[in-house]
Design a protein around this motif. Sequence first.
Motif, short mmCIF file in Angstrom:
data_model
loop_
_atom_site.label_atom_id
_atom_site.label_comp_id
_atom_site.label_asym_id
_atom_site.label_seq_id
_atom_site.Cartn_x
_atom_site.Cartn_y
_atom_site.Cartn_z
N GLN A 69 64.89 39.73 21.97
CA GLN A 69 64.95 40.40 23.26
C GLN A 69 65.54 41.80 23.13
O GLN A 69 65.08 42.75 23.76
N LYS A 70 66.56 41.94 22.30
CA LYS A 70 67.13 43.27 22.09
C LYS A 70 66.15 44.18 21.35
O LYS A 70 66.02 45.36 21.66
N ILE A 71 65.45 43.61 20.39
CA ILE A 71 64.43 44.38 19.67
C ILE A 71 63.35 44.83 20.65
O ILE A 71 62.91 45.99 20.62
N GLY A 72 62.94 43.91 21.52
CA GLY A 72 61.94 44.25 22.53
C GLY A 72 62.45 45.31 23.49
O GLY A 72 61.70 46.22 23.90
N GLY A 73 63.72 45.22 23.87
CA GLY A 73 64.31 46.21 24.77
C GLY A 73 64.32 47.60 24.15
O GLY A 73 63.97 48.60 24.80
N ILE A 74 64.69 47.67 22.88
CA ILE A 74 64.68 48.95 22.16
C ILE A 74 63.25 49.48 22.07
O ILE A 74 63.00 50.68 22.26
N ALA A 75 62.30 48.58 21.81
CA ALA A 75 60.90 48.98 21.72
C ALA A 75 60.41 49.56 23.05
O ALA A 75 59.69 50.56 23.07
N GLY A 76 60.82 48.94 24.16
CA GLY A 76 60.43 49.44 25.47
C GLY A 76 60.94 50.84 25.73
O GLY A 76 60.22 51.71 26.23
N ILE A 77 62.20 51.09 25.37
CA ILE A 77 62.78 52.43 25.54
C ILE A 77 62.06 53.44 24.65
O ILE A 77 61.78 54.57 25.08
N ILE A 78 61.76 53.04 23.42
CA ILE A 78 61.04 53.93 22.51
C ILE A 78 59.68 54.31 23.08
O ILE A 78 59.26 55.48 23.01
N GLU A 79 58.98 53.33 23.64
CA GLU A 79 57.66 53.61 24.22
C GLU A 79 57.76 54.65 25.34
O GLU A 79 56.94 55.57 25.43
N ALA A 80 58.79 54.53 26.18
CA ALA A 80 58.98 55.49 27.26
C ALA A 80 59.28 56.88 26.70
O ALA A 80 58.73 57.89 27.18
#
Length: 219
Positions: A4-15
Amino acid sequence: MNNQKIGGIAGIIEAVLYIIGFVVLFFFMAPAMDTDKTELDKLKFVLDNKALFQCWNLLIYVIFGLVLIPLTIAIHENFKDKSLIGIKVIPILGFIWSCLVISSGMIANIGLETVDDLFTENNTVALTSWRIIESIQNGLGGGVEVVGGLWVFLISGYGLREKVFHKALNFLGLIVGVSGIITMIPGLKDVGAIFGLTQIFWFVWIGIIMLKHKTSKVN
């Protein structure tokens, strides 16, 4: 670090990648979209700034697509629905979108090299070749956002159904999804800009929620 943290970081990176893409596009690559210029002049500008365009394609397509993979996996972990759409279609759409945007960026970058070589020999042939390459790229993911739109739409729809993520985030996702889906209608490709802009907020929001581990049963 959990998924979930990896996914959260990925979401921020995408933005962040979206924001960088828009900033570079409007402040450094605007002449390539200038309607007062001829198509040949616009192509010459692109080739004169080939390294910039290739870096831009690398960021907003190739890296974006790679980062989308862990985000898709992390989002999918939050859904318990055993239906075909819930456990198969949504993640598969995410992976397909990832492949499409990566392919789109790589085709554009390799195509630039080919067109650059052709331009010194015959600029008319180079222009025709670039138009063909642009059409292929836009069809894959540079202009038609139907796969990405459907992915976000289904995540949001199932998020509302299973009470996963905030309701407001899911309603925003429905708007993002619809704006992406309708780009498949001829003449509405420019709606893709709305898809990109609204998805920045969606990526940031879902990234923050996943980083805080508030990813299930949130109203």
